[in-house]
Design an enzyme around this catalytic site. Structure first.
Site, PDB file in Angstrom:
ATOM      1  N   THR A  33       0.833  -1.202   0.000  1.00  0.00           N
ATOM      2  CA  THR A  33       0.000   0.000   0.000  1.00  0.00           C
ATOM      3  C   THR A  33       0.867   1.251   0.000  1.00  0.00           C
ATOM      4  O   THR A  33       2.085   1.182   0.118  1.00  0.00           O
ATOM      5  CB  THR A  33      -0.960  -0.016   1.211  1.00  0.00           C
ATOM      6  OG1 THR A  33      -1.942   1.002   1.064  1.00  0.00           O
ATOM      7  CG2 THR A  33      -0.219   0.199   2.519  1.00  0.00           C
ATOM      8  N   ASN A  34       0.224   2.390  -0.156  1.00  0.00           N
ATOM      9  CA  ASN A  34       0.878   3.683   0.003  1.00  0.00           C
ATOM     10  C   ASN A  34       0.430   4.271   1.332  1.00  0.00           C
ATOM     11  O   ASN A  34      -0.674   3.984   1.781  1.00  0.00           O
ATOM     12  CB  ASN A  34       0.442   4.632  -1.107  1.00  0.00           C
ATOM     13  CG  ASN A  34       1.101   4.342  -2.433  1.00  0.00           C
ATOM     14  OD1 ASN A  34       1.868   3.399  -2.560  1.00  0.00           O
ATOM     15  ND2 ASN A  34       0.792   5.143  -3.426  1.00  0.00           N
TER      16      ASN A  34
END
Ligand code: CTP
Ligand code: CA
Length: 222
Positions: A33-34
């Site tokens: 994920t970011n």
């Protein structure tokens, strides 16, 4: 600082906003994920609602409560966000891409949990679709606003990004000044140059960004 803006500045406008991170599954219990709280995107959706717009928010996983008086579509991956945006974009006046979309996803999603064995593990990643570029390349495109979160050389990267993405307005911020917190600092970049906004809450910045944007929109024909 008090936010004063005419509450009807975006009346009748249909605005599509992406917010939050995406999560790209590796296996049933893991993903890539970011880092994104979703706060800036939700603040923009909320401010646009307050300015009279008809808002659709497409959000990756966040801990935030969806704004009232807005259609919210929850997604997980970049592909899902892309598909949701493409399904909603027709008839929109404005598209504001605030989401921190994962640029890559694992080539394969394992259906079973990966067990630990060796000391190293390699993942092969493939590119995700660029949602903002896809929208800004539509023949009948809405007015597009991009975001750029950079770790360094902010203006240099952001100027280049605005031209590459072919968007009239880009909001640039440094990750060190924006990420996770309630406050941020933004520089708006358009054809006329750079417009630094005073640092402040994401709510205030959202109103200022939308006010600037409203002045760039074509006059309503309806
Ligand atoms: N964006 C998007 N879809 C993607 C990647 C980015 O819609 N797959 C949007 C973001 O929401 C943001 C803008 O594009 O509005 C810029 O995102 P950013 O990650 O800063 O730029 P990239 O073009 O992905 O370049 P890089 O990450 O290499 O800096
Ligand atoms: Ca990116």
């Amino acid at each position: 600082l008090q936010v004063t803006c005419p509450s009807n500045l975006l009346a009748g406008k249909r605005i599509l906003v992406t917010a939050g991170p995406t999560i790209e599954a590796i296996d049933p219990v893991r993903g890539i994920t970011n880092f994104s709280s979703g706060k800036m995107g939700y603040a923009i959706a909320q401010a646009a609602i307050e300015m009279g717009a008809d808002v659709t928010l497409i959000s990756g996983p966040t801990a935030l409560t969806a704004p009232r008086h807005c259609t919210t579509i929850q997604v997980t991956s970049a592909q899902q966000m892309h598909d949701a945006v493409m399904a909603e974009v027709r008839g929109q006046d404005v598209f504001i891409a605030v989401a921190a979309v994962a640029d890559y996803r694992p080539r394969e999603v394992q259906s079973q949990k990966i067990k630990k064995h060796a000391d190293t593990l390699q993942l092969e990643l493939v590119r995700n679709p660029d949602i903002l570029a896809a929208v800004s390349n539509l023949p009948d495109r809405p007015f597009c606003v991009g975001f750029a979160a950079e770790s360094d050389q902010l203006l240099e990267h952001a100027r280049k990004k605005r031209l590459q993405k072919n968007v009239p307005l880009l909001a640039a911020n440094l990750v060190s000044e924006a990420m996770g917190g309630d406050d941020s600092r933004i520089v708006l970049i358009d054809d006329h140059g750079e417009h630094p906004l005073p640092s402040g809450s994401k709510t205030l910045l959202a109103h200022m960004l939308l006010q600037h944007m409203a002045g760039m929109l074509p006059p309503s024909t309806t």
